[in-house]
Motif scaffolding. Structure first.
Motif, PDB file in Angstrom:
ATOM      1  N   ASN A 166      44.745  81.925  36.820  1.00 32.10           N
ATOM      2  CA  ASN A 166      46.258  81.695  37.053  1.00 32.10           C
ATOM      3  C   ASN A 166      46.354  80.224  37.631  1.00 32.10           C
ATOM      4  O   ASN A 166      45.584  79.743  38.577  1.00 32.10           O
ATOM      5  CB  ASN A 166      46.672  82.922  38.234  1.00 32.10           C
ATOM      6  CG  ASN A 166      46.727  84.089  37.113  1.00 32.10           C
ATOM      7  OD1 ASN A 166      47.615  84.281  36.497  1.00 32.10           O
ATOM      8  ND2 ASN A 166      46.176  85.167  37.898  1.00 32.10           N
ATOM      9  N   ASN A 208      52.960  81.638  28.020  1.00 35.92           N
ATOM     10  CA  ASN A 208      52.685  81.363  29.471  1.00 35.92           C
ATOM     11  C   ASN A 208      51.130  81.592  29.610  1.00 35.92           C
ATOM     12  O   ASN A 208      50.708  81.710  30.740  1.00 35.92           O
ATOM     13  CB  ASN A 208      53.407  81.886  30.569  1.00 35.92           C
ATOM     14  CG  ASN A 208      53.408  83.672  30.227  1.00 35.92           C
ATOM     15  OD1 ASN A 208      52.593  84.040  29.573  1.00 35.92           O
ATOM     16  ND2 ASN A 208      54.268  84.341  30.582  1.00 35.92           N
ATOM     17  N   SER A 209      50.244  81.739  28.298  1.00 34.15           N
ATOM     18  CA  SER A 209      48.827  81.986  28.409  1.00 34.15           C
ATOM     19  C   SER A 209      48.353  81.381  27.253  1.00 34.15           C
ATOM     20  O   SER A 209      48.895  81.083  26.149  1.00 34.15           O
ATOM     21  CB  SER A 209      48.690  83.548  28.623  1.00 34.15           C
ATOM     22  OG  SER A 209      49.083  84.189  27.498  1.00 34.15           O
ATOM     23  N   PRO A 228      40.266  82.695  30.107  1.00 28.86           N
ATOM     24  CA  PRO A 228      41.898  82.796  29.886  1.00 28.86           C
ATOM     25  C   PRO A 228      42.817  81.789  31.027  1.00 28.86           C
ATOM     26  O   PRO A 228      42.220  81.641  32.029  1.00 28.86           O
ATOM     27  CB  PRO A 228      41.927  84.233  30.408  1.00 28.86           C
ATOM     28  CG  PRO A 228      40.693  85.073  30.300  1.00 28.86           C
ATOM     29  CD  PRO A 228      39.835  83.745  30.704  1.00 28.86           C
ATOM     30  N   LEU A 229      43.746  81.440  30.348  1.00 31.33           N
ATOM     31  CA  LEU A 229      44.761  80.482  31.101  1.00 31.33           C
ATOM     32  C   LEU A 229      46.196  81.227  31.378  1.00 31.33           C
ATOM     33  O   LEU A 229      46.561  81.621  30.300  1.00 31.33           O
ATOM     34  CB  LEU A 229      44.716  79.214  30.480  1.00 31.33           C
ATOM     35  CG  LEU A 229      43.581  78.453  30.216  1.00 31.33           C
ATOM     36  CD1 LEU A 229      43.980  77.125  29.385  1.00 31.33           C
ATOM     37  CD2 LEU A 229      42.739  78.149  31.503  1.00 31.33           C
ATOM     38  N   LYS A 230      46.618  81.317  32.260  1.00 27.93           N
ATOM     39  CA  LYS A 230      47.893  82.136  32.667  1.00 27.93           C
ATOM     40  C   LYS A 230      48.498  81.088  33.383  1.00 27.93           C
ATOM     41  O   LYS A 230      48.222  80.448  34.227  1.00 27.93           O
ATOM     42  CB  LYS A 230      47.705  83.419  33.443  1.00 27.93           C
ATOM     43  CG  LYS A 230      46.755  84.270  32.580  1.00 27.93           C
ATOM     44  CD  LYS A 230      46.625  85.712  33.116  1.00 27.93           C
ATOM     45  CE  LYS A 230      45.903  86.704  32.352  1.00 27.93           C
ATOM     46  NZ  LYS A 230      45.593  88.002  32.926  1.00 27.93           N
ATOM     47  N   THR A 254      52.376  75.462  23.931  1.00 27.38           N
ATOM     48  CA  THR A 254      52.930  76.988  24.139  1.00 27.38           C
ATOM     49  C   THR A 254      54.194  76.900  23.332  1.00 27.38           C
ATOM     50  O   THR A 254      54.806  75.907  23.497  1.00 27.38           O
ATOM     51  CB  THR A 254      53.157  77.231  25.564  1.00 27.38           C
ATOM     52  OG1 THR A 254      53.754  76.045  26.321  1.00 27.38           O
ATOM     53  CG2 THR A 254      51.545  77.384  26.164  1.00 27.38           C
ATOM     54  N   VAL A 303      42.693  87.778  23.233  1.00 23.93           N
ATOM     55  CA  VAL A 303      43.285  88.579  24.400  1.00 23.93           C
ATOM     56  C   VAL A 303      42.732  90.121  24.410  1.00 23.93           C
ATOM     57  O   VAL A 303      42.485  90.552  23.265  1.00 23.93           O
ATOM     58  CB  VAL A 303      44.696  88.725  24.516  1.00 23.93           C
ATOM     59  CG1 VAL A 303      45.161  89.821  25.484  1.00 23.93           C
ATOM     60  CG2 VAL A 303      45.287  87.407  24.746  1.00 23.93           C
ATOM     61  N   SER A 342      43.532  92.535  26.579  1.00 28.91           N
ATOM     62  CA  SER A 342      44.436  93.461  27.550  1.00 28.91           C
ATOM     63  C   SER A 342      44.213  94.659  27.693  1.00 28.91           C
ATOM     64  O   SER A 342      44.453  95.518  28.592  1.00 28.91           O
ATOM     65  CB  SER A 342      45.919  93.073  27.191  1.00 28.91           C
ATOM     66  OG  SER A 342      46.280  93.549  26.179  1.00 28.91           O
TER      67      SER A 342
END
Length: 508
Positions: free
Chosen positions: A2, A51-52, A97-99, A130, A285, A287
């Motif tokens: 994050n 946003n990711s 992962p980038l958030k 993005t 992803v 998730s």
């Protein structure tokens, strides 16, 4: 990982920077030392949303992934993010992962690995953007890489269709499956039916059918030797699906092979190894769990992409005259697709299907895809698709476009209940692209159950035509931010537009 608002502000001095990505990713100035971690397979980003994102790379020894991230190309203002330590258990691959990213922003990133003494090795730079409101969106899609023995041929500039896709400067690349051909050996030379000889770069791992985990991994490493592939992946985020050839041709769970080329006959064992390699080598992803491939990737108010997995949950390939239902998506995935599509607020819902709906794809005397070639009411795998289409209609899921590959030629199909045997659905388009570097075939027969009409087709001049013939195909989509018009085109190896269609959105 994050990113806090403070970190993002520190990393960015230009608000609302352009989504456009640079034409070529370049290595940062550095001297690559043999005693430091190298980057033999390049870098990638994937599954980018407002946003990711996820960034990926592979090194040649045990090390920690290190990512420098900035939103204006100035790495002296970048933030440094430390990722996981990788080793032989992951084939020295790593993902971060980038958030907390900003919508509508271009990000530049620099990747390296640190060894156990904290020394950084080779660095490479890439970029992604993005999605944001009031911005247009474009992407490309295709499938079928390194099939039928057609690998990296330096005489035609390598995997040239990847360069053609890159030149359209898309916001992302949807690979619709068959990222590798694990069941297709690649030899130094291949005689083509037109009398020409195709010449390949070869490695030990691609010399036979893949059975071991190392051999499956070797297929991905092989494709990443190509300069065009590496350049595209550094500049353009990927959305990855899988189909059959990531494991072997036409496989289904529980199958026992009779193919003498394989010493391991249990397909479930091979598929587990293939899945591990697929998930190691493509950023995506997870998730809902590490092993689940189907997912939604959201591109803001204009687009949601629903990536299907038509391989993992299917039943055994049926005969054409099978009347009762046979699983293709499986009940859980089918329900997920309907639920998520109905909840989507995006203008367009792309159903990224790794197999076509209306084209007959045989597996010897059996049926490999959805269509069974029998006119009339749904049978076999058509039942599940009929249920999905009917649920879309009942829940008022508008503006669905099905994108696929698999059959090794380009086509545009329009489905309409007025032409169909099964009528409980709304009209929709299915667009077919590929191959991107494999033998070209087609066209296949069309099944009338859901009322498809061929609006365009471009197939091979002869079966298994080589990429040198130019009949390699990818699709391109642009979505206008004001009108919402979905402009789709089908293009060849050189990027030439063969067919184009503006599709107006239905208003809710």
């Amino acid at each position: 990982m994050n990113l806090s608002r403070r970190q993002l502000l520190a990393a960015s001095t230009v608000a609302g920077a352009s989504l456009a990505v640079p034409g070529v990713a370049t290595a940062a100035p550095n001297v690559v030392r043999r005693d430091r971690p190298a980057l033999p397979s390049g870098i990638m980003s994937g599954d980018v949303t407002e946003n990711s994102a996820i960034v990926w790379s592979r090194t040649d020894r045990r090390g920690r992934l290190v990512v420098d991230l900035t939103s204006n190309g100035r790495f002296d203002r970048a933030i440094r993010l430390r990722g996981p330590i990788t080793g032989p258990d992951d084939d020295f691959t790593a993902q971060l992962p980038l958030k907390g990213l900003r919508p509508g922003q271009r990000y530049d990133y620099r990747i390296a690995f640190e060894d156990s003494w904290g020394r950084r090795g080779e660095t490479l730079e890439g970029a992604f953007g993005t999605p944001g409101r009031n911005r247009g969106l474009s992407f490309v899609w295709t499938g079928d890489t390194a099939g039928q023995g057609y690998g990296i041929n330096p005489e035609i500039g390598g995997m040239a269709a990847y360069k053609a896709m890159h030149q359209t400067r898309p916001d992302f690349f949807l690979h619709s499956g068959d990222n590798i051909y694990a069941d297709g050996p690649i030899e130094a030379e291949l005689k083509v039916a037109d009398g020409t000889v195709w010449k390949n770069v070869v490695t030990e791992e691609v010399s036979k059918v893949a059975e071991t985990l190392a051999e499956y991994r070797g297929r991905y490493k092989y494709n990443l030797l190509d300069d065009n592939v590496r350049a595209l992946y550094a500049d353009v985020p990927i959305v990855s699906q899988w189909d059959d050839h990531e494991t072997l041709n036409n496989w289904y769970p529980g199958e026992i092979l009779t193919d003498d080329r394989y010493t391991e006959k249990r397909v479930d064992v091979l598929a587990a190894r293939a899945r591990k390699a697929f998930l190691e080598y493509l950023p995506m992803v997870h998730s809902a769990g590490r092993n689940r491939i189907y997912r939604k990737v959201s591109y803001g108010p204009l687009l949601d992409v629903f990536c299907l997995d038509m391989r993992t949950y299917r039943g055994a390939n049926p005969t054409p005259d099978t009347v009762g239902p046979v699983a293709m998506l499986g009940a859980e995935q089918a329900a997920w697709l309907v639920r998520e599509a109905a909840a989507s607020k995006a203008t367009w819902k792309v159903i990224a299907s790794d197999m076509p709906l209306g084209l007959l794809v045989p597996d010897g005397p059996l049926i490999e895809a959805v269509a069974n070639g029998v006119s009339g009411a749904p049978g076999g795998r058509e039942h599940e698709i009929a249920w999905v289409l009917s649920q879309f209609k009942r829940r008022k899921v508008r503006n669905t476009i099905w994108l696929t590959a698999d059959v090794h030629y380009a086509a545009a199909h329009h489905y309409d209940p007025s032409r169909a045997a099964y009528t409980d659905f709304d009209p929709f388009w299915e667009l077919v692209a590929g191959p991107v570097n494999a033998g070209t075939f087609g066209p296949n027969a069309l099944d009338s159950t859901f009322g498809p009409k061929v609006e365009f087709v471009k197939a091979a001049d002869f079966p298994s035509q080589s990429p040198a013939g130019g009949n390699q195909f990818f699709g391109h989509v642009s979505i206008d931010p004001r009108s919402g018009v979905f402009t789709a085109s089908l293009r060849n190896l050189f990027g030439t537009v063969l067919w184009s269609q503006d599709i107006n959105p239905a208003r809710h």
